[in-house]
Design a protein around this motif. Structure first.
Motif, short mmCIF file in Angstrom:
data_model
loop_
_atom_site.label_atom_id
_atom_site.label_comp_id
_atom_site.label_asym_id
_atom_site.label_seq_id
_atom_site.Cartn_x
_atom_site.Cartn_y
_atom_site.Cartn_z
N VAL A 44 1.01 -1.29 -0.20
CA VAL A 44 0.14 0.18 -0.01
C VAL A 44 1.02 1.22 -0.04
O VAL A 44 1.41 1.57 0.90
N LYS A 46 0.10 4.26 -0.66
CA LYS A 46 -0.63 5.91 -0.50
C LYS A 46 0.24 6.75 0.07
O LYS A 46 1.07 6.43 1.20
N ASN A 67 -5.61 4.27 -2.13
CA ASN A 67 -6.92 4.48 -1.54
C ASN A 67 -7.41 5.92 -1.96
O ASN A 67 -8.46 6.20 -1.52
N ILE A 93 -8.23 0.61 -3.18
CA ILE A 93 -8.66 0.00 -1.78
C ILE A 93 -9.36 1.03 -0.97
O ILE A 93 -9.78 0.79 0.31
N MET A 180 -13.71 -8.56 1.04
CA MET A 180 -12.62 -7.46 1.65
C MET A 180 -13.21 -6.91 2.87
O MET A 180 -14.45 -6.51 2.89
N ILE A 182 -11.95 -4.11 6.28
CA ILE A 182 -11.16 -3.56 6.92
C ILE A 182 -10.88 -3.89 8.47
O ILE A 182 -10.08 -4.06 8.86
N MET A 224 -3.51 -5.91 7.70
CA MET A 224 -2.88 -4.98 7.32
C MET A 224 -1.36 -5.00 8.15
O MET A 224 -1.27 -6.01 8.55
N SER A 225 -0.82 -3.89 8.27
CA SER A 225 0.40 -3.96 8.88
C SER A 225 0.52 -4.61 10.27
O SER A 225 1.44 -5.29 10.51
N ARG A 240 -2.99 -6.28 2.74
CA ARG A 240 -2.56 -4.74 2.24
C ARG A 240 -1.63 -4.20 3.22
O ARG A 240 -2.29 -3.84 4.29
N VAL A 241 -0.48 -4.03 3.01
CA VAL A 241 0.30 -3.87 3.98
C VAL A 241 1.05 -2.29 3.49
O VAL A 241 1.57 -2.34 2.37
N GLY A 242 0.90 -1.53 4.29
CA GLY A 242 1.75 -0.19 3.99
C GLY A 242 2.79 0.11 4.65
O GLY A 242 3.84 0.17 4.29
N SER A 243 2.53 0.74 5.92
CA SER A 243 3.44 1.14 6.75
C SER A 243 4.83 0.43 7.05
O SER A 243 5.82 1.03 7.19
N ARG A 249 3.15 6.99 7.74
CA ARG A 249 2.46 8.07 6.84
C ARG A 249 2.44 9.37 7.65
O ARG A 249 2.33 9.45 8.81
N PRO A 258 -7.20 4.95 7.35
CA PRO A 258 -7.04 4.21 8.85
C PRO A 258 -6.02 4.98 9.64
O PRO A 258 -4.85 5.59 9.04
C1 LIG Z 1 -3.95 2.33 4.34
C2 LIG Z 1 -4.57 1.08 3.97
C3 LIG Z 1 -4.08 -0.22 4.35
C4 LIG Z 1 -2.35 -0.14 4.76
O1 LIG Z 1 -2.23 0.27 6.43
P1 LIG Z 1 -1.20 0.07 7.20
O2 LIG Z 1 -1.39 -0.29 8.45
O3 LIG Z 1 0.01 1.20 6.93
O4 LIG Z 1 -0.43 -1.40 6.72
C5 LIG Z 1 -4.85 -1.33 4.22
N1 LIG Z 1 -5.86 -1.15 3.62
C6 LIG Z 1 -6.59 -0.10 3.53
C7 LIG Z 1 -8.02 -0.28 3.02
C8 LIG Z 1 -5.84 1.10 3.78
O5 LIG Z 1 -6.55 2.37 3.60
#
Ligand SMILES: *Cc1c(COP(=O)(O)O)cnc(C)c1O
Length: 267
Positions: A44, A46, A67, A93, A180, A182, A224-225, A240-243, A249, A258
């Motif tokens: 992820v 974003k 997203n 997403i 899916m 959250i 997620m993370s 879905r892994v971002g940070s 962020r 989130p």
């Molecule tokens: C931002 C986001 C993530 C990733 O979140 P992290 O905690 O950074 O891994 C996953 N899913 C959705 C829908 C998001 O908006």
């Protein structure tokens, strides 16, 4: 004289490798009743710059999640990404408004829309994607509001099968790929399995029964993370892994974002 040459590995590459190892370890912990689908990692990206996407792509990462519609449109059209990341797979997403569908679908290499949350939105996607005759099918997930929180998008668990039916009956250009969620952010795994994930698993059972689908063919996008390993151990096929990959962020841009969990900071 011999010198040891160290390849400098950038932090994105390092984080991706570590997340990949953790995904592997979590998938071997699954019980035999869980379909043994290898989980897909969606990075992820974003709010993060194109340079980080290029770094991740160069290590072999292919699936990326965004997203915000405008940000996905911009990044997917970026000249360097177009040139160097020809196999990139974009996942949308975020919450999607019907009036943004056309814009979103203009994104090259759009692979999946993970957030279909109404029949109306499904029909709008169908209307515009059916004109994109040379782009194949567009994969979609139906987003379920498993926690019942008012600020979360998604259909209720009860409505879920109905929306899936609608996709099969009225949206031939779209490919229903799974569900899916959250989920709520404050679940502690010390209290046992995440009830939102258990809810999504039950939704899949309902959908499979009502639409006569094979459970192996219906994916679950959850984790997620902070909880992707747990999500995989209970059957997630798409995390879905971002940070954890790209770093924390800066700030949330909208309320659908989130909160960034920072373990170092007291809540
Ligand atoms: C931002 C986001 C993530 C990733 O979140 P992290 O905690 O950074 O891994 C996953 N899913 C959705 C829908 C998001 O908006």
């Amino acid at each position: 004289m011999q010198r040891i040459i160290m390849t400098a590995e950038n932090s994105v590459a390092k984080a991706l490798r570590s997340v990949g190892e953790r995904i592997q370890a979590a998938s071997v912990q699954r019980t035999s009743t869980i379909p043994s689908v290898e989980p897909r990692l969606v990075a992820v990206s974003k709010t993060k710059p194109v340079s980080m996407i290029l770094e991740a792509y160069q290590t072999g990462q292919r699936n990326f999640g965004e997203n915000y519609v405008q940000e996905l449109v911009d990044k997917s059209h970026d000249a360097t990404i177009r040139e160097q990341c020809t196999d990139i797979r974009w996942h949308y997403i975020g919450h999607l408004q019907s009036n943004k569908v056309k814009k979103l679908l203009s994104s090259p290499n759009l692979y999946m829309v993970e957030t279909v949350d109404s029949r109306k939105l499904a029909s709008e996607l169908e209307k515009h994607w059916s004109k994109e005759t040379d782009r194949g099918t567009l994969r979609v997930f139906v987003q379920v509001n498993t926690s019942g929180e008012a600020n979360k998008s998604g259909v209720s668990p009860e409505e879920c099968s109905g929306v899936v039916r609608h996709l099969f009956d009225n949206c031939p250009s779209l490919e229903f790929a799974g569900l899916m969620t959250i989920g709520s952010f404050d679940h502690s795994l010390d209290d046992g399995p995440n009830p939102d994930f258990q809810c999504l698993i039950r939704c899949r059972e309902d959908v499979c029964k009502e639409c006569s689908l094979d459970i192996d063919k219906v994916e679950l996008s959850m984790g997620m993370s902070h909880d992707f390993e747990h999500a995989i151990s209970v059957g997630s096929t798409n995390v879905r892994v971002g940070s954890t990959i790209f770093g924390a962020r800066e700030k949330a841009k909208s309320k659908s974002e989130p909160p960034v969990k920072n373990k170092e900071e007291p809540a």
